[in-house]
Enzyme design. Structure first.
Site, PDB file in Angstrom:
ATOM      1  N   SER A 185     -10.742  -5.919  10.055  1.00  0.00           N
ATOM      2  CA  SER A 185     -11.872  -5.286   9.392  1.00  0.00           C
ATOM      3  C   SER A 185     -12.616  -6.364   8.621  1.00  0.00           C
ATOM      4  CB  SER A 185     -11.373  -4.191   8.443  1.00  0.00           C
ATOM      5  OG  SER A 185     -12.449  -3.607   7.751  1.00  0.00           O
TER       6      SER A 185
ATOM      7  N   ARG B 213       0.595  -6.020  11.598  1.00  0.00           N
ATOM      8  CA  ARG B 213       0.306  -4.985  12.600  1.00  0.00           C
ATOM      9  C   ARG B 213       0.010  -5.580  13.973  1.00  0.00           C
ATOM     10  NH1 ARG B 213      -4.189  -0.289  11.613  1.00  0.00           N
ATOM     11  NH2 ARG B 213      -2.747   0.209   9.921  1.00  0.00           N
TER      12      ARG B 213
ATOM     13  N   ARG C  12       0.844  -1.198   0.000  1.00  0.00           N
ATOM     14  CA  ARG C  12       0.000   0.000   0.000  1.00  0.00           C
ATOM     15  C   ARG C  12       0.879   1.247   0.000  1.00  0.00           C
ATOM     16  NH1 ARG C  12      -4.876  -1.751   4.235  1.00  0.00           N
ATOM     17  NH2 ARG C  12      -5.312  -3.757   3.211  1.00  0.00           N
TER      18      ARG C  12
ATOM     19  N   ARG D 188       1.665   1.429  10.238  1.00  0.00           N
ATOM     20  CA  ARG D 188       1.212   1.874   8.907  1.00  0.00           C
ATOM     21  C   ARG D 188       2.424   1.867   7.977  1.00  0.00           C
ATOM     22  NH1 ARG D 188      -3.501   4.619   7.534  1.00  0.00           N
ATOM     23  NH2 ARG D 188      -3.947   5.023   9.726  1.00  0.00           N
TER      24      ARG D 188
ATOM     25  N   GLU E 266      -7.052  -0.014  14.801  1.00  0.00           N
ATOM     26  CA  GLU E 266      -7.638  -1.116  14.037  1.00  0.00           C
ATOM     27  C   GLU E 266      -6.672  -2.287  13.860  1.00  0.00           C
ATOM     28  OE1 GLU E 266      -8.573  -2.145   9.440  1.00  0.00           O
ATOM     29  OE2 GLU E 266      -8.948  -0.070  10.038  1.00  0.00           O
TER      30      GLU E 266
END
Length: 420
Positions: free
Chosen positions: A348, A385, A258, A273, A345
């Protein structure tokens, strides 16, 4: 893409969805007009082609001057057919562009509003009280010899890293635990491609508002995936599935990429991130009527994994304005991070209803044997993460980290990670 029949039957529901997302509801009327234009152009082209076919029979029977006159009229009719077909092609192209511009219709049960308007559904576990100054995950992992950010940046640039020693072992133990849970619940495990074609990336909804997040290899016209959701969604593209015995479930292990465009200064420290990470992702194809129940199952499986790593977390119902293009509803599980005194988070899960499958041509046969569009859902089962959350929540005063019991078999029985 949304169901055009639903749009015609209840355009106000689509307008309400656009308002809930904070999107332009004028697109709904544009799409309705484009749909009406396309249907009119198809009808006109079909009528003229039928007339041309019938006229051709008359020409075949005619003789002399009558035939010459009919041939002249036939040329005019052929020109009309050509013009009608051109209009149909233009109308279909215009409809397709507008159809792809409208995001999925939001589930009315999703909270209205933007990123901060989520609803907390529940809290599970309590943050552990500590009588020492907590360290963040990067400090802990550096002491434990679990990560090397400096050499990651030297080799690949900012937000890249090496998981080293116990950090690499911990990730493998965690992802393998996720795979074991997936298999135990009937998922077929897949190691998926990291590169996909444009039609697959676009089919899952990641080339619209999220296109800046995606790495594109221009010379090859291929995209690096940000989640194995993308190749798994494309796995059955243009196929008709047998869903008579229930949902088709896959668990994809992949590296994910990403660009994290626009997120500078937000969770940029450590591995929360980053530009590359590994993940095990659940993905389901099912009948639309079963999608709501399947969404609840995916959330339950995510919570089961979070229980295994023994971290406090909360479940939130994501607001409409913070949903991705493809999602009708999304639940996030956010773990407690002691160093930030905040929830972040970790998982999801999204119900994408028929939106992705309609773009990708994934169908199933109903009870009457007629092809119908399937529903798709996805959910995180473990990702890099999570290591950050494990480190922070299981740290001790001396800088060591207790290994959650469920992860110990994957680490050869190791109970405590000591500073290097």
């Amino acid at each position: 893409m949304i169901d055009l029949r639903m749009l015609r039957d209840d355009p106000e529901a689509v307008r309400a969805s656009q308002r809930a997302r904070g999107e332009d509801e004028g697109l709904v009327d544009q799409l309705l007009s484009a749909d009406e234009r396309r249907r009119g152009s198809v009808s006109q082209a079909d009528r003229l082609r039928a007339e041309q076919k019938q006229f051709g029979r008359q020409v075949g029977k005619a003789r002399g001057e009558e035939r010459d006159a009919l041939l002249a009229k036939g040329k005019e009719l052929a020109a009309e057919v050509k013009a009608a077909e051109a209009e149909q092609a233009e109308a279909e192209e215009s409809l397709a562009a507008l159809h792809r511009a409208v995001p999925n219709v939001v589930d009315p049960a999703a909270p209205p509003g933007g990123e901060q308007d989520y609803v907390v559904l529940k809290h599970v576990g309590e943050p552990k009280p500590v009588d020492f100054e907590v360290a963040d995950h990067l400090e802990l992992m550096t002491r434990l010899g679990a990560v090397d950010m400096e050499r990651g940046a030297k080799v690949s640039g900012s937000r890249f890293y090496f998981l080293t020693g116990i950090g690499a072992q911990l990730q493998l133990a965690m992802l393998n635990l996720a795979v074991q849970q997936a298999v135990a619940n009937g998922f077929q495990v897949m190691i998926t491609p990291a590169l996909v074609r444009p039609e697959i990336m676009g089919g899952t909804g990641y080339l619209g508002a999220h296109s800046t997040e995606v790495y594109h290899l221009q010379d090859d016209d291929l995209y690096l995936v940000g989640t194995s959701e993308v190749p798994l969604a494309g796995f059955h593209a243009d196929e008709i599935l047998d869903l008579a015995k229930g949902p088709r479930r896959y668990a994809g292990w992949s590296s994910c990429f990403r660009r994290e465009a626009g997120s500078y200064g937000k969770d940029t420290r450590g591995i929360i991130r980053v530009h590359q990470f590994d993940k095990v992702e659940m993905f389901t194809f099912c009948k639309p009527a079963d999608a709501g129940a399947e969404h609840a199952r995916l959330l339950a499986w995510e919570e089961e994994m979070l229980t295994k790593i023994e971290v406090p977390y909360r479940v939130i119902d994501t607001a409409a304005g913070d949903l991705g293009v493809s999602a009708a509803r999304k639940f996030d599980c956010e773990a407690w991070f002691p160093s930030q005194q905040a929830y972040r988070e970790l998982t999801s899960t999204s119900n994408c209803t028929t939106f992705q499958a309609r773009r990708l041509g994934v169908r199933y046969r109903d009870e009457d044997g007629k092809p119908q569009t399937a529903a798709t859902l996805n959910g995180t089962l473990a990702t890099t993460r999570w290591i950050a959350s494990i480190m922070e929540n299981h740290q001790q005063a001396d800088g060591s980290v207790v290994v959650p019991a469920a992860l110990r078999p994957g680490l050869g029985g190791l109970e405590v990670i000591e500073p290097a």
